[in-house]
Design a protein around this motif. Structure first.
Motif, short mmCIF file in Angstrom:
data_model
loop_
_atom_site.label_atom_id
_atom_site.label_comp_id
_atom_site.label_asym_id
_atom_site.label_seq_id
_atom_site.Cartn_x
_atom_site.Cartn_y
_atom_site.Cartn_z
N VAL A 236 0.83 -1.21 0.00
CA VAL A 236 0.00 0.00 0.00
C VAL A 236 0.87 1.26 0.00
O VAL A 236 0.52 2.26 -0.65
N TYR A 237 2.02 1.23 0.71
CA TYR A 237 2.94 2.37 0.63
C TYR A 237 3.41 2.58 -0.81
O TYR A 237 3.49 3.71 -1.29
N GLY A 238 3.74 1.47 -1.48
CA GLY A 238 4.19 1.58 -2.87
C GLY A 238 3.14 2.20 -3.76
O GLY A 238 3.45 3.05 -4.62
N ALA A 239 1.88 1.81 -3.56
CA ALA A 239 0.79 2.38 -4.35
C ALA A 239 0.60 3.86 -4.00
O ALA A 239 0.37 4.70 -4.89
N ALA B 114 -5.10 12.91 -5.22
CA ALA B 114 -4.65 13.37 -3.89
C ALA B 114 -5.44 12.66 -2.79
O ALA B 114 -4.86 12.22 -1.78
N ALA B 115 -6.75 12.55 -2.97
CA ALA B 115 -7.57 11.87 -1.97
C ALA B 115 -7.20 10.39 -1.87
O ALA B 115 -7.09 9.84 -0.77
N LEU B 116 -6.98 9.75 -3.02
CA LEU B 116 -6.60 8.33 -3.02
C LEU B 116 -5.24 8.15 -2.35
O LEU B 116 -5.04 7.18 -1.60
N CYS B 117 -4.33 9.08 -2.60
CA CYS B 117 -3.01 9.02 -1.94
C CYS B 117 -3.17 9.09 -0.43
O CYS B 117 -2.51 8.35 0.31
N GLY B 118 -4.06 9.96 0.06
CA GLY B 118 -4.29 10.07 1.49
C GLY B 118 -4.83 8.79 2.09
O GLY B 118 -4.40 8.37 3.17
N VAL B 119 -5.74 8.13 1.39
CA VAL B 119 -6.31 6.87 1.87
C VAL B 119 -5.24 5.78 1.90
O VAL B 119 -5.10 5.04 2.89
N PHE B 120 -4.48 5.67 0.81
CA PHE B 120 -3.43 4.64 0.74
C PHE B 120 -2.37 4.85 1.82
O PHE B 120 -1.97 3.90 2.50
N ASP B 121 -1.90 6.08 1.96
CA ASP B 121 -0.82 6.35 2.90
C ASP B 121 -1.25 6.08 4.33
O ASP B 121 -0.52 5.47 5.12
N ALA B 122 -2.46 6.53 4.68
CA ALA B 122 -2.96 6.29 6.04
C ALA B 122 -3.15 4.80 6.30
O ALA B 122 -2.83 4.30 7.39
N SER B 123 -3.65 4.07 5.32
CA SER B 123 -3.85 2.63 5.47
C SER B 123 -2.51 1.92 5.64
O SER B 123 -2.38 1.01 6.48
N ALA B 124 -1.51 2.33 4.87
CA ALA B 124 -0.19 1.71 5.00
C ALA B 124 0.40 1.98 6.38
O ALA B 124 1.03 1.10 6.99
#
Length: 277
Positions: free
Chosen positions: A12-15, A208-218
């Motif tokens: 998820v960090y990679g994504a 940007a929103a998707l990046c926030g979701v991915f980063d927080a999940s990772a």
């Protein structure tokens, strides 16, 4: 469990890095983070009741410290990805994102078993190989200044990993909530000072929103990994995230990979086997 959560964090960090880096090619990294960080903070706040725990002064301080370190890491990395190949920048940052927590873990007394040490060494070698630029790369060679900034970014991420792992183990999601709120508090004045507080629309806003979701999940997956095992192991496995970033960059952006980079990806898989042995 440490391996499973750390692998999820890596993927998820990679994504997240791919999405954030791609969005930063259309708007500044600070603008992207101005929208991504509140999304991540909102997600962590929504999940807080499911992962509740006491909030101590230690957790608050470590959350703020982690937020500051993570902010440095992500601003520098996204800025570099906007002008240099993702499949170079991401692996270089990962070297230090792994080395800093491993060194700290050893200092505080962590002792991974022998096979895990070989896996750690192999994982670091894999990251170095993946960062090698092919001679015929269309972007040319990556300069020393860009590599130095990528190392600085990795140190920021390593600091973030340490702060999360050292927070009270019974604190639930509070370390992530505090770090996210700290990042939001930091990015707003930075964006205003840099003139980056501009409106995002359409695809870039969605990225940007998707990046926030991915980063927080990772971050959540890494926190769970660090609570189920050694920081040194969790951080190295998580730092294999460039494999996902490189895969997405090659598949979707058609960035070139060389033979050494492909060897590095294979070694990354072997390192996971050794670490989990």
């Amino acid at each position: 469990m440490v391996v499973a959560f750390a692998l999820l964090a890596a993927v998820v960090y990679g994504a997240a890095d791919f999405v954030g880096g791609f969005a930063s090619r259309h708007r500044s990294a600070i603008t992207v983070l101005l929208y991504a960080n509140p999304v991540g903070a909102a997600l962590m706040l929504a999940l807080l009741p499911a992962f509740s725990g006491p909030l101590s002064a230690r957790t608050v301080l470590l959350g703020i410290g982690g937020g500051a370190g993570g902010m440095v890491g992500v601003i520098v990395m996204y800025s570099l990805m906007a002008r240099a190949p993702m499949n170079i920048i991401s692996p270089v940052t990962a070297v230090f994102a792994a080395v800093v927590p491993v060194g700290f873990g050893v200092i505080v007394g962590e002792r991974p078993h022998v096979a895990a040490w070989f896996g750690i060494a192999l994982g670091l070698l894999a990251v170095v190989l993946v960062s090698r630029t092919p001679d015929d790369h269309p972007h040319g060679s990556v300069g020393a200044r860009i590599l130095a900034l990528a190392c600085l970014s990795g140190c920021g991420f390593g600091t973030y990993f340490i702060c999360l792992a050292r927070a009270d183990h019974n604190s639930g999601l509070w370390p992530l909530v505090i770090s996210r709120l700290a990042e939001v508090a930091l990015i707003v004045p930075i964006a205003r000072q840099r003139g980056a507080a501009v409106a995002l629309r359409g695809r870039v806003l969605g990225l940007a929103a998707l990046c926030g979701v991915f980063d927080a999940s990772a971050n959540l997956f890494f926190l769970l990994a660090s609570r189920h095992g050694l920081l040194s192991l969790a951080s190295v496995i998580t730092s294999l995230y460039p494999a996902m970033t490189v895969l997405l960059a090659v598949t979707l952006l058609h960035e070139h990979t060389g033979r050494l980079q492909r060897v590095g990806l294979a070694l990354a898989a072997a390192s996971i086997v050794l670490i989990t042995y």
